[in-house]
Design a protein around this motif. Structure first.
Motif, PDB file in Angstrom:
ATOM      1  N   UNK A   1       9.796   5.480  -6.397  1.00 18.87           N
ATOM      2  CA  UNK A   1       8.423   5.290  -6.906  1.00 18.87           C
ATOM      3  C   UNK A   1       8.306   3.961  -7.637  1.00 18.87           C
ATOM      4  N   UNK A   2       9.358   3.578  -8.379  1.00 15.75           N
ATOM      5  CA  UNK A   2       9.316   2.301  -9.104  1.00 15.75           C
ATOM      6  C   UNK A   2       9.213   1.123  -8.142  1.00 15.75           C
ATOM      7  N   UNK A   3      10.010   1.161  -7.053  1.00 17.67           N
ATOM      8  CA  UNK A   3       9.989   0.067  -6.081  1.00 17.67           C
ATOM      9  C   UNK A   3       8.621  -0.049  -5.403  1.00 17.67           C
ATOM     10  N   UNK A   4       8.019   1.096  -5.065  1.00 12.61           N
ATOM     11  CA  UNK A   4       6.699   1.066  -4.425  1.00 12.61           C
ATOM     12  C   UNK A   4       5.651   0.537  -5.397  1.00 12.61           C
ATOM     13  N   UNK A   5       5.706   0.985  -6.636  1.00 13.45           N
ATOM     14  CA  UNK A   5       4.722   0.545  -7.638  1.00 13.45           C
ATOM     15  C   UNK A   5       4.840  -0.951  -7.885  1.00 13.45           C
ATOM     16  N   UNK A   6       6.079  -1.475  -7.889  1.00 10.32           N
ATOM     17  CA  UNK A   6       6.248  -2.917  -8.080  1.00 10.32           C
ATOM     18  C   UNK A   6       5.591  -3.718  -6.961  1.00 10.32           C
ATOM     19  N   UNK A   7       5.605  -3.154  -5.760  1.00 10.08           N
ATOM     20  CA  UNK A   7       4.955  -3.824  -4.634  1.00 10.08           C
ATOM     21  C   UNK A   7       3.448  -3.562  -4.592  1.00 10.08           C
ATOM     22  N   UNK A   8       3.041  -2.391  -5.074  1.00 11.65           N
ATOM     23  CA  UNK A   8       1.624  -2.012  -5.030  1.00 11.65           C
ATOM     24  C   UNK A   8       1.260  -1.238  -6.303  1.00 11.65           C
ATOM     25  N   UNK A   9       0.932  -1.952  -7.397  1.00  7.12           N
ATOM     26  CA  UNK A   9       0.632  -1.287  -8.682  1.00  7.12           C
ATOM     27  C   UNK A   9      -0.602  -0.392  -8.638  1.00  7.12           C
ATOM     28  N   UNK A  10      -1.428  -0.521  -7.614  1.00  7.32           N
ATOM     29  CA  UNK A  10      -2.642   0.288  -7.535  1.00  7.32           C
ATOM     30  C   UNK A  10      -2.498   1.573  -6.740  1.00  7.32           C
ATOM     31  N   UNK A  11      -1.258   1.925  -6.381  1.00 12.04           N
ATOM     32  CA  UNK A  11      -0.999   3.131  -5.577  1.00 12.04           C
ATOM     33  C   UNK A  11      -1.041   4.343  -6.518  1.00 12.04           C
ATOM     34  N   UNK A  12      -2.228   4.885  -6.720  1.00 11.13           N
ATOM     35  CA  UNK A  12      -2.433   5.890  -7.771  1.00 11.13           C
ATOM     36  C   UNK A  12      -1.626   7.163  -7.531  1.00 11.13           C
ATOM     37  N   UNK A  13      -1.544   7.613  -6.285  1.00 11.90           N
ATOM     38  CA  UNK A  13      -0.839   8.866  -6.008  1.00 11.90           C
ATOM     39  C   UNK A  13       0.659   8.735  -6.291  1.00 11.90           C
ATOM     40  N   UNK A  14       1.219   7.516  -6.169  1.00 13.76           N
ATOM     41  CA  UNK A  14       2.641   7.323  -6.499  1.00 13.76           C
ATOM     42  C   UNK A  14       2.852   7.412  -8.003  1.00 13.76           C
ATOM     43  N   UNK A  15       1.905   6.889  -8.770  1.00 15.24           N
ATOM     44  CA  UNK A  15       1.983   7.068 -10.232  1.00 15.24           C
ATOM     45  C   UNK A  15       1.930   8.561 -10.585  1.00 15.24           C
ATOM     46  N   UNK A  16       1.061   9.290  -9.906  1.00 14.66           N
ATOM     47  CA  UNK A  16       0.990  10.742 -10.145  1.00 14.66           C
ATOM     48  C   UNK A  16       2.316  11.423  -9.826  1.00 14.66           C
ATOM     49  N   UNK A  17       2.911  11.024  -8.699  1.00 14.33           N
ATOM     50  CA  UNK A  17       4.202  11.591  -8.307  1.00 14.33           C
ATOM     51  C   UNK A  17       5.265  11.249  -9.343  1.00 14.33           C
ATOM     52  N   UNK A  18       5.219  10.029  -9.856  1.00  8.50           N
ATOM     53  CA  UNK A  18       6.206   9.615 -10.880  1.00  8.50           C
ATOM     54  C   UNK A  18       6.078  10.488 -12.123  1.00  8.50           C
ATOM     55  N   UNK A  19       4.851  10.780 -12.543  1.00  9.09           N
ATOM     56  CA  UNK A  19       4.667  11.642 -13.713  1.00  9.09           C
ATOM     57  C   UNK A  19       5.194  13.048 -13.444  1.00  9.09           C
ATOM     58  N   UNK A  20       4.992  13.534 -12.216  1.00  9.68           N
ATOM     59  CA  UNK A  20       5.500  14.864 -11.862  1.00  9.68           C
ATOM     60  C   UNK A  20       7.031  14.890 -11.915  1.00  9.68           C
ATOM     61  N   UNK A  21       7.661  13.849 -11.378  1.00  7.53           N
ATOM     62  CA  UNK A  21       9.139  13.759 -11.396  1.00  7.53           C
ATOM     63  C   UNK A  21       9.645  13.754 -12.827  1.00  7.53           C
ATOM     64  N   UNK A  22       8.988  12.982 -13.690  1.00  9.56           N
ATOM     65  CA  UNK A  22       9.412  12.923 -15.091  1.00  9.56           C
ATOM     66  C   UNK A  22       9.207  14.267 -15.790  1.00  9.56           C
ATOM     67  N   UNK A  23       8.016  14.839 -15.595  1.00 10.13           N
ATOM     68  CA  UNK A  23       7.670  16.060 -16.323  1.00 10.13           C
ATOM     69  C   UNK A  23       8.482  17.261 -15.867  1.00 10.13           C
ATOM     70  N   UNK A  24       8.656  17.416 -14.552  1.00  7.83           N
ATOM     71  CA  UNK A  24       9.318  18.610 -14.018  1.00  7.83           C
ATOM     72  C   UNK A  24      10.806  18.398 -13.775  1.00  7.83           C
ATOM     73  N   UNK A  25      11.256  17.149 -13.868  1.00 10.79           N
ATOM     74  CA  UNK A  25      12.668  16.866 -13.636  1.00 10.79           C
ATOM     75  C   UNK A  25      13.373  16.383 -14.885  1.00 10.79           C
ATOM     76  N   UNK A  26      13.145  15.150 -15.273  1.00 15.59           N
ATOM     77  CA  UNK A  26      13.889  14.504 -16.351  1.00 15.59           C
ATOM     78  C   UNK A  26      13.592  15.071 -17.732  1.00 15.59           C
ATOM     79  N   UNK A  27      12.394  15.606 -17.932  1.00 13.11           N
ATOM     80  CA  UNK A  27      12.012  16.062 -19.272  1.00 13.11           C
ATOM     81  C   UNK A  27      12.227  17.555 -19.485  1.00 13.11           C
ATOM     82  N   UNK A  28      12.844  18.216 -18.502  1.00 13.10           N
ATOM     83  CA  UNK A  28      13.100  19.643 -18.645  1.00 13.10           C
ATOM     84  C   UNK A  28      14.333  19.875 -19.530  1.00 13.10           C
TER      85      UNK A  28
END
Length: 693
Positions: free
Chosen positions: A56-83
């Motif tokens: 997700x970071x690599x895609x966002x660096x190439x396309x910062x306006x990809x809103x659904x990837x930002x949403x996916x990144x928040x899901x990964x953080x919330x349901x994965x890393x922050x558990x």
């Protein structure tokens, strides 16, 4: 070469540099395509590990306006890393995430997605978050780009969060607002055209004013006017400062006027109510009659004219067939029964009652006989459920004294006093006039002067000499703007049209102040000549509801849709305009003659569209016959000549429409010379008289 915000644009470069850039872009697109494939695999597998986050970071660096990837990144953080993490680990994750956002904002400081993600991170950090640090961050952002709207918006969000988080006492919150006001002053001094700073300032002074005594508020507003005056005197073309100035002055809240009611048909009974703007109904208006000294509600349906029967200037009540009614009908309308399409517009009076006569069976006599009987706060809502006793023996509503109407203005200079409003307007009008004298060809002082004069006009009688003077001056100013600012010519022409139309139709209305609403004059003329007025449209077609003849020859009108509201019109001249398509004719039940010669109607479909409902038998009152002149329109040549069109119209069938493709001038010339042209048979067999109707 200067780019946006005064920054210098880079030159395109040499052919070798362009080729290198193209090769680099091709490689980036190839990598981006591979990353999107990986992203699909992550989404399908619902992975929430380091590889997924990295992708997700690599895609966002190439396309910062990809809103659904930002949403996916928040899901990964919330349901994965922050558990199941402790506070220190959580804090570390969000600190790294904010660093990532910082890198993205360096590339694209106006990325909606990045700013939204940053806000989410700081809010999720909870007790570990520091809004003070975020405030310092916006200092740096706005130093690099003082016009960054996202930075200003985020800064306002921070101020709100500081007040909530610290549960600041009022004094501390006001000090913070005052500090922010000084910050905007600094940014405006650095760049007086910084619209974002002016916009933020407008928010701040509104918040400050809420906790000020009237005397202190007035002093603050006077200081704001002085600031604007200082800026525009140095640069009269400063759009941002002028817009801020208009915001300080504000505008009168738009109101809806019910300008009249009348009967248009007796069997079945049809009653019409006319408004001065397009409205929708929240509740059907109550219609009742007197039978045997009893108030009886009438059953029926309210519909607007036109193809959209839920929106219109004109609303018609059609009684259920077979019902009886008495010599008069009452219509009761409450403020919450209607709402306008203009933002914030509402009925100017708490309630209005019209009584229309039905005993007069001569339609020509009754048309235009209008009488506003009652305007009052305590008007009884529903004649079937009266809230109090009927005072009069005949059951009519008791007249109630009209309540005082306040002059409501949406600004910090709000006052219920018309005199106070005039003082502010006249003072700022003098400023605009002075600047026009210094810079006669600068458009912004002219635009602001026009707006202020029109606001001043709302405080006076419609029929006063002062209103006439204001109208004439504004028309002249708009004509000057058309010359100075041709890119916005249509906007100025439309505003000019409104003023010319108001002036030419003034005699159709009673003498009244706009804040008290408008109403039809008791005596309505049958004919109106609006030819050669430079009109681009008909602003308020309901004003023309009672006309029998309307001359609009040689204007710049582009649409015939307004005809749907001319319920009584017999003859309309729209020759020499800019009309491309026939519309609204199916809702003009009294139309008998329509000249559309020398317009821009180019195709058969543009002609036929105006008569579809006639052909289908859906024309209001049946039996209408209309003669239409369409000579000198491109459709004749485009479709193969008048004879081809005549036969094509014959294929449609007899619909009571006589269309003449040859120009009236040519026809009269031919008749004068007794020229007989074979094959000139017309469509309709009905005889249309050209005399006065």
């Amino acid at each position: 070469m200067e780019g946006r915000h005064g920054k210098r644009k880079e030159k395109a470069g040499s052919p070798e540099l362009l080729k290198a850039r193209q090769e680099e872009e091709t490689a980036l697109l190839r990598d981006y395509s591979k990353l999107k494939d990986s992203l699909k695999q992550i989404t399908d597998s619902k992975k929430k590990d380091s590889d997924a986050l990295k992708t997700t970071a690599l895609i966002i660096q190439l396309n910062p306006g990809y809103y659904s990837v930002w949403n996916l990144r928040r899901t990964i953080l919330h349901e994965g890393f922050l558990q199941n993490t402790n506070e220190e680990t959580t804090q570390g994750i969000f600190n790294e995430e904010i660093k990532f956002v910082d890198e993205i904002l360096k590339q694209n400081p106006k990325s909606y997605c990045a700013w939204n993600h940053r806000r989410w991170c700081v809010e999720q950090m909870g007790r570990g978050s520091s809004w003070e640090d975020e405030l310092a961050m916006t200092d740096k952002i706005l130093k690099d780009d003082p016009r960054n709207y996202h930075g200003w918006d985020y800064r306002r969000h921070i101020i709100r969060q500081l007040d909530l988080q610290n549960q600041s006492p009022t004094e501390e919150a006001l000090q913070r607002l005052q500090s922010e006001l000084e910050f905007t002053t600094l940014k405006i001094k650095e760049d007086p055209s910084n619209y974002s700073a002016w916009h933020s300032r407008s928010k701040l002074i509104n918040e400050l004013a809420e906790n000020m005594a009237e005397k202190d508020k007035k002093a603050m507003i006077d200081s704001e006017f002085d600031l604007v005056k200082d800026v525009v005197y140095k640069n009269p073309d400063n759009q941002s400062a002028w817009l801020y100035n208009l915001g300080l002055i504000g505008r009168e809240e738009p109101s809806i006027s019910i300008i009249g009611a009348s009967v248009i048909s007796f069997h079945p009974l049809e009653v019409v109510v006319a408004f001065d703007q397009n409205v929708k109904l929240r509740n059907p208006f109550t219609v009742s009659t007197m039978l045997d000294h009893n108030v009886v509600p009438l059953e029926g349906e309210w519909k607007a004219t036109g193809s959209d029967s839920s929106l219109g200037y004109i609303w018609i009540f059609q009684q259920v067939s077979g019902s009886v009614y008495g010599p008069t009908v009452e219509i009761v309308i409450f403020a919450n029964d209607v709402y306008g399409v203009k933002a914030g517009s509402k009925l100017g009076s708490p309630a209005v009652c019209f009584e229309v006569e039905t005993g007069e069976q001569d339609f020509g006599v009754i048309s235009g006989r209008l009488n506003q009987l009652v305007v009052g706060k305590n008007l009884m809502i529903d004649v079937t459920k009266r809230l109090g006793p009927v005072s009069n023996p005949d059951g009519t509503l008791e007249a109630i004294r009209e309540p005082e109407v306040k002059h409501v203005v949406t600004s910090l200079t709000t006052s219920t006093s018309l005199q106070d409003r005039r003082v502010v307007l006249e003072r700022e009008i003098a400023v605009a006039r002075e600047l026009m004298g210094v810079e006669p060809d600068c458009k912004w002082p002219i635009q602001v002067l026009t707006t202020l004069l029109l606001e001043l006009r709302k405080t006076i009688s419609l029929h006063s000499a002062e209103a006439r003077i204001i109208d004439d001056e504004c028309i002249g100013l708009l004509e000057k703007l058309i010359t100075l600012d041709p890119l916005r010519q249509e906007r100025y022409e439309d505003r000019r049209t409104q003023l010319v139309f108001d002036r030419e139709t003034l005699h159709l209305l009673k003498d009244a102040k706009r804040s008290h609403g408008m109403e039809f004059a008791d005596e309505q003329p049958r004919d109106l000549d609006l030819s050669m007025r430079g009109l681009t449209h008909i602003p308020i077609s309901s004003y023309l509801m009672h006309l029998h003849t309307l001359d609009l020859d040689s204007n710049a009108i582009t649409s015939t849709r307004f005809l749907r509201n001319l319920l009584n019109v017999r003859r309309v001249n729209l020759a020499n305009n800019l009309i491309e398509r026939l519309e609204g004719l199916q809702h003009a039940p009294s139309l008998e003659f329509l000249s559309l010669e020398n317009n821009l109607i180019a195709t058969w479909e543009d002609v036929f569209s105006g008569f579809v409902f006639w052909h289908e038998g859906k024309l209001g009152r049946m039996g209408a016959q209309v003669k239409v002149l369409l000579g000198l329109n491109p459709v004749i040549e485009n479709e193969g000549g008048e004879y081809v069109l005549e036969h094509r119209w014959e294929d449609v069938g007899e619909v009571g429409v006589d269309i003449q493709w040859i120009s009236e001038e040519a026809r009269l010339a031919a008749e004068t010379h007794a020229t007989v042209v074979s094959g000139t048979r017309r469509v309709s067999i009905n005889v249309i008289l050209d005399g006065t109707h």
